[in-house]
Design a protein around this motif. Structure first.
Motif, PDB file in Angstrom:
ATOM      1  N   GLU A   1      25.216  -0.633  -2.710  1.00 48.71           N
ATOM      2  CA  GLU A   1      24.647   0.335  -1.775  1.00 48.71           C
ATOM      3  C   GLU A   1      23.862  -0.399  -0.698  1.00 48.71           C
ATOM      4  O   GLU A   1      23.344  -1.486  -0.932  1.00 48.71           O
ATOM      5  CB  GLU A   1      23.683   1.278  -2.505  1.00 48.71           C
ATOM      6  N   PRO A   2      23.741   0.215   0.488  1.00 47.45           N
ATOM      7  CA  PRO A   2      22.981  -0.422   1.564  1.00 47.45           C
ATOM      8  C   PRO A   2      21.479  -0.303   1.357  1.00 47.45           C
ATOM      9  O   PRO A   2      20.984   0.663   0.782  1.00 47.45           O
ATOM     10  CB  PRO A   2      23.423   0.349   2.811  1.00 47.45           C
ATOM     11  N   ASP A   3      20.757  -1.307   1.834  1.00 44.45           N
ATOM     12  CA  ASP A   3      19.300  -1.298   1.853  1.00 44.45           C
ATOM     13  C   ASP A   3      18.826  -0.781   3.208  1.00 44.45           C
ATOM     14  O   ASP A   3      19.577  -0.782   4.174  1.00 44.45           O
ATOM     15  CB  ASP A   3      18.750  -2.724   1.677  1.00 44.45           C
ATOM     16  N   GLY A   4      17.573  -0.412   3.266  1.00 42.16           N
ATOM     17  CA  GLY A   4      16.959  -0.055   4.535  1.00 42.16           C
ATOM     18  C   GLY A   4      16.491   1.380   4.590  1.00 42.16           C
ATOM     19  O   GLY A   4      16.689   2.161   3.663  1.00 42.16           O
ATOM     20  N   ASP A   5      15.856   1.692   5.721  1.00 40.66           N
ATOM     21  CA  ASP A   5      15.323   3.032   5.959  1.00 40.66           C
ATOM     22  C   ASP A   5      16.044   3.747   7.090  1.00 40.66           C
ATOM     23  O   ASP A   5      15.682   4.864   7.443  1.00 40.66           O
ATOM     24  CB  ASP A   5      13.831   2.947   6.311  1.00 40.66           C
ATOM     25  N   ASP A   6      17.046   3.107   7.679  1.00 41.06           N
ATOM     26  CA  ASP A   6      17.711   3.648   8.860  1.00 41.06           C
ATOM     27  C   ASP A   6      18.864   4.585   8.483  1.00 41.06           C
ATOM     28  O   ASP A   6      20.019   4.351   8.794  1.00 41.06           O
ATOM     29  CB  ASP A   6      18.191   2.526   9.784  1.00 41.06           C
ATOM     30  N   THR A   7      18.513   5.681   7.802  1.00 42.05           N
ATOM     31  CA  THR A   7      19.536   6.639   7.380  1.00 42.05           C
ATOM     32  C   THR A   7      20.132   7.330   8.601  1.00 42.05           C
ATOM     33  O   THR A   7      19.479   7.488   9.630  1.00 42.05           O
ATOM     34  CB  THR A   7      18.953   7.695   6.419  1.00 42.05           C
ATOM     35  N   ALA A   8      21.382   7.719   8.451  1.00 38.06           N
ATOM     36  CA  ALA A   8      22.103   8.405   9.524  1.00 38.06           C
ATOM     37  C   ALA A   8      22.308   9.864   9.145  1.00 38.06           C
ATOM     38  O   ALA A   8      22.196  10.251   7.984  1.00 38.06           O
ATOM     39  CB  ALA A   8      23.443   7.720   9.759  1.00 38.06           C
ATOM     40  N   ASP A   9      22.629  10.645  10.131  1.00 42.69           N
ATOM     41  CA  ASP A   9      22.869  12.074   9.956  1.00 42.69           C
ATOM     42  C   ASP A   9      24.381  12.301   9.852  1.00 42.69           C
ATOM     43  O   ASP A   9      25.148  11.721  10.621  1.00 42.69           O
ATOM     44  CB  ASP A   9      22.300  12.819  11.165  1.00 42.69           C
ATOM     45  N   MET A  10      24.815  13.151   8.944  1.00 44.01           N
ATOM     46  CA  MET A  10      26.240  13.451   8.809  1.00 44.01           C
ATOM     47  C   MET A  10      26.827  14.005  10.104  1.00 44.01           C
ATOM     48  O   MET A  10      28.025  13.852  10.353  1.00 44.01           O
ATOM     49  CB  MET A  10      26.475  14.444   7.664  1.00 44.01           C
ATOM     50  N   ALA A  11      26.028  14.620  10.933  1.00 44.79           N
ATOM     51  CA  ALA A  11      26.529  15.159  12.203  1.00 44.79           C
ATOM     52  C   ALA A  11      27.023  14.043  13.121  1.00 44.79           C
ATOM     53  O   ALA A  11      27.806  14.303  14.043  1.00 44.79           O
ATOM     54  CB  ALA A  11      25.431  15.972  12.898  1.00 44.79           C
ATOM     55  N   ASP A  12      26.590  12.815  12.880  1.00 49.81           N
ATOM     56  CA  ASP A  12      27.006  11.688  13.712  1.00 49.81           C
ATOM     57  C   ASP A  12      28.264  10.995  13.194  1.00 49.81           C
ATOM     58  O   ASP A  12      28.757  10.068  13.822  1.00 49.81           O
ATOM     59  CB  ASP A  12      25.874  10.658  13.790  1.00 49.81           C
ATOM     60  N   ILE A  13      28.783  11.419  12.058  1.00 46.02           N
ATOM     61  CA  ILE A  13      29.940  10.779  11.438  1.00 46.02           C
ATOM     62  C   ILE A  13      31.220  11.474  11.906  1.00 46.02           C
ATOM     63  O   ILE A  13      31.308  12.703  11.917  1.00 46.02           O
ATOM     64  CB  ILE A  13      29.831  10.837   9.894  1.00 46.02           C
ATOM     65  N   ASP A  14      32.224  10.663  12.290  1.00 44.34           N
ATOM     66  CA  ASP A  14      33.501  11.199  12.767  1.00 44.34           C
ATOM     67  C   ASP A  14      34.517  11.362  11.641  1.00 44.34           C
ATOM     68  O   ASP A  14      35.368  12.255  11.686  1.00 44.34           O
ATOM     69  CB  ASP A  14      34.115  10.252  13.809  1.00 44.34           C
ATOM     70  N   LEU A  15      34.480  10.472  10.665  1.00 42.26           N
ATOM     71  CA  LEU A  15      35.481  10.447   9.608  1.00 42.26           C
ATOM     72  C   LEU A  15      34.810  10.046   8.302  1.00 42.26           C
ATOM     73  O   LEU A  15      33.997   9.117   8.289  1.00 42.26           O
ATOM     74  CB  LEU A  15      36.582   9.419   9.943  1.00 42.26           C
ATOM     75  N   VAL A  16      35.173  10.738   7.224  1.00 45.88           N
ATOM     76  CA  VAL A  16      34.670  10.399   5.896  1.00 45.88           C
ATOM     77  C   VAL A  16      35.867  10.072   5.003  1.00 45.88           C
ATOM     78  O   VAL A  16      36.776  10.893   4.854  1.00 45.88           O
ATOM     79  CB  VAL A  16      33.861  11.551   5.258  1.00 45.88           C
ATOM     80  N   VAL A  17      35.883   8.866   4.446  1.00 48.91           N
ATOM     81  CA  VAL A  17      36.891   8.475   3.467  1.00 48.91           C
ATOM     82  C   VAL A  17      36.263   8.739   2.100  1.00 48.91           C
ATOM     83  O   VAL A  17      35.247   8.135   1.751  1.00 48.91           O
ATOM     84  CB  VAL A  17      37.312   7.004   3.641  1.00 48.91           C
ATOM     85  N   VAL A  18      36.876   9.666   1.373  1.00 54.70           N
ATOM     86  CA  VAL A  18      36.264  10.234   0.180  1.00 54.70           C
ATOM     87  C   VAL A  18      36.925   9.695  -1.085  1.00 54.70           C
ATOM     88  O   VAL A  18      38.144   9.795  -1.235  1.00 54.70           O
ATOM     89  CB  VAL A  18      36.391  11.771   0.205  1.00 54.70           C
TER      90      VAL A  18
END
Length: 181
Positions: free
Chosen positions: A99-116
């Motif tokens: 998993e990634p480290d850090g505090d810079d979480t992104a919003d799902m509204a900014d994602i174009d494609l999700v590989v599930v």
């Protein structure tokens, strides 16, 4: 057939795949993904780091990391949060997944494609995960295109979805691309 029975059957089918069959299937699935309009047009892609029994995502991420902006999920309690992919900022997290480290979480509204990821899929885009509901909660309400990737042996007859299940738009196996909606 209930979800736990499907999980057991798919696990047994996947255990019969050799390392060479797994590698070839991953190459074919991700080559097909690369040819989709959804992937070609996407700038921001939410991927996952694969577990040993899943299609390996590492080569695909490495190949495209300089050209696409990748994000990875991180477990936070009952939910997934998403962070930018940076190979140098990974740790072994929940369920032994990098998993990634850090505090810079992104919003799902900014994602174009999700590989599930998924344990099983049907031809209607219904998915069975590992049973915790993380992806269903994450995908609820997203406008991103969602693509499930799986071995062909993970395709099942109709999966009876629960009210909270979120189907994917496409399912890609080493044998076919299934357009759901």
């Amino acid at each position: 057939m209930n979800k736990d029975t499907i999980r057991m059957r798919v696990k047994a089918r996947k255990s019969l795949l050799s390392a060479a069959e797994r590698a070839e299937a991953a190459d074919r699935v991700f080559a097909a993904l690369e040819r989709t309009a959804a992937f070609m047009m996407a700038e921001r892609v939410l991927m996952y780091h694969s577990l040993p029994d899943e299609l390996s995502t590492r080569g695909f991420i490495d190949r495209w990391a300089g050209r696409k902006r990748f994000f990875l999920p991180r477990v936070n309690g009952l939910n997934l949060e998403i962070l930018p992919y940076d190979r140098s900022r990974l740790h072994l997290g929940a369920f032994n997944i990098e998993e990634p480290d850090g505090d810079d979480t992104a919003d799902m509204a900014d994602i174009d494609l999700v590989v599930v990821p998924g344990v099983a899929y049907d031809r209607r885009g219904n998915r069975i995960g590992r049973g915790k509901g993380y992806y269903d909660r994450l995908l609820r309400g997203t406008r991103a295109t969602t693509i499930g990737v799986a071995y062909a042996c993970q395709l099942c007859d109709d999966i009876e979805p629960d009210d909270f299940d979120v189907p994917v738009h496409y399912v890609i196996t080493e044998d076919e691309i299934i357009r759901v909606r």
